[in-house]
Design an enzyme around this catalytic site. Sequence first.
Site, PDB file in Angstrom:
ATOM      1  N   ILE B  87       0.984  -1.237   0.257  1.00 16.16           N
ATOM      2  CA  ILE B  87       0.039  -0.247  -0.087  1.00 16.16           C
ATOM      3  C   ILE B  87       0.935   1.006   0.061  1.00 16.16           C
ATOM      4  O   ILE B  87       1.882   1.359   0.595  1.00 16.16           O
ATOM      5  CB  ILE B  87      -0.923  -0.038   1.237  1.00 16.16           C
ATOM      6  CG1 ILE B  87      -1.753  -1.365   1.485  1.00 16.16           C
ATOM      7  CG2 ILE B  87      -1.726   1.323   1.257  1.00 16.16           C
ATOM      8  CD1 ILE B  87      -2.028  -1.345   2.854  1.00 16.16           C
ATOM      9  N   CYS B  88       0.738   2.174  -0.901  1.00 19.24           N
ATOM     10  CA  CYS B  88       1.165   3.385  -0.866  1.00 19.24           C
ATOM     11  C   CYS B  88       0.527   4.573  -0.140  1.00 19.24           C
ATOM     12  O   CYS B  88      -0.437   5.037  -0.370  1.00 19.24           O
ATOM     13  CB  CYS B  88       1.229   4.028  -2.378  1.00 19.24           C
ATOM     14  SG  CYS B  88       2.418   5.519  -2.513  1.00 19.24           S
ATOM     15  N   LEU B  89       0.853   4.659   1.193  1.00 18.56           N
ATOM     16  CA  LEU B  89       0.180   5.592   1.871  1.00 18.56           C
ATOM     17  C   LEU B  89       1.121   6.356   2.901  1.00 18.56           C
ATOM     18  O   LEU B  89       2.126   5.658   3.621  1.00 18.56           O
ATOM     19  CB  LEU B  89      -0.849   4.585   2.754  1.00 18.56           C
ATOM     20  CG  LEU B  89      -1.911   5.559   3.598  1.00 18.56           C
ATOM     21  CD1 LEU B  89      -2.554   6.276   2.810  1.00 18.56           C
ATOM     22  CD2 LEU B  89      -2.435   4.395   4.456  1.00 18.56           C
TER      23      LEU B  89
END
Lengths: 280, 151
Positions: B87-89
Amino acid sequence: MEAADGEIEALCSIWEGVHVESPTPSERILKLKIKSLEDETTSASVVVEMIVKEGYPLIPPQVTISNPRGIGEPEFHELRRKIDRIIEENSDEMPIICEIFQECSDYLTENQHVNMDCSICLLSLSSSPIIVTSCDHFMHSMCFCRYLTVCLEEFRKEIREAQPYMKEKVDTNIVCPVCRESLTEENTIQNYNANIQKMIKETKQKQKTLRNKKRRASTTTEDVQNTMKRWHEEQRRLAKIYEKQKEKGGIIDIEEDKKRREFFIETGTAVVEEEEDPVI
Amino acid sequence: MAAQLPRRIIKETQRLLADPVPGISANPDESNARYFHVMIAGPDDSPFAGGCFKLELFLPEEYPMAAPKVRFMTKIYHPNIDKLGRICLDILKDKWSPALQIRTVLLSIQALLSAPNPEDPLATDVAEQWKTNEAEAIKTAKQWTLSYAQA
């Protein structure tokens, strides 16, 4: 507005720093950050804003309280109810501006740090010495020190790894863990280090005096066992869903992709930590 | 074993159960209390509606000074989630703060499902599709949800 202005004048003589505005001749807006009277460096506070209109005290003032710091959420709601009650019960239209400010101050003094947890370790604030940031967020001094140390290590690592011409530009701004407000200002990395050492020393001294105070009952082993039991049921439910998705090819197969990219989630066994002090 | 975990983890775990977030379920593994089985329901206003997404969350030893590691296990077509489920967060990386919790992390992931951000992609091919032909991308996301993420 005579009645109101008279009372506002009295208010300003009692309370320092009341901000008064008159947007129209028949309206006054008062604003003040009220602090508890105890322990000045770490006192709880709320911001009280009051709109007083022509016809006061027959027409009650509109009161908003916001930015609760150092008091718990239930306590904050209770304060709100108390203020509402003062306004409601003022059937004989007596001046109540001063009374409302006083109530806030008294309430904060009585309830500061009650049921409040440190935002870093989530244990009761009253269990260990605390600090307050410039943005009024509370946490245990030791937890905050640990946070500073971690930030510091990260900055150093970043500087070490940066290209020579970028080293100066590495962002070494320390932000509040709760609201990200910058806490740095004129501090340099060297200063932090000195500050951390000083803070640790002071904290240890304060800790000694706190030891004798009664601590709030903490989580028991029994609580944990009960909790775990209830989870097992939920886990079984989730496991069924997982199996179903797997059958339909809906589950990502990491193994298949592992050779191409290196990624895996470490899932070592739980680290056993024995802790008495609330240092996470 | 569980009693020797840091109290913060115990407390968070208990709160997750006592006061669960709607549409999110997080349970510690029976043999490792730092490993959580997570299920997030696709938000109603998103192409993932009706889906039930399984994730794994692990609290590293440095937690809460270091962010939890989270990954989707159920396949999902989303510009900020790659095919390995990563996840890109920002809050899982440089914007992590020890004042954040498992709860807030999962809420952020739930919000990411409602608001895909193709400008900051992790899965570049998906992001490209999302930018050039959003209708088609949403259709694919719905299809994936239907084929892979049913409860």
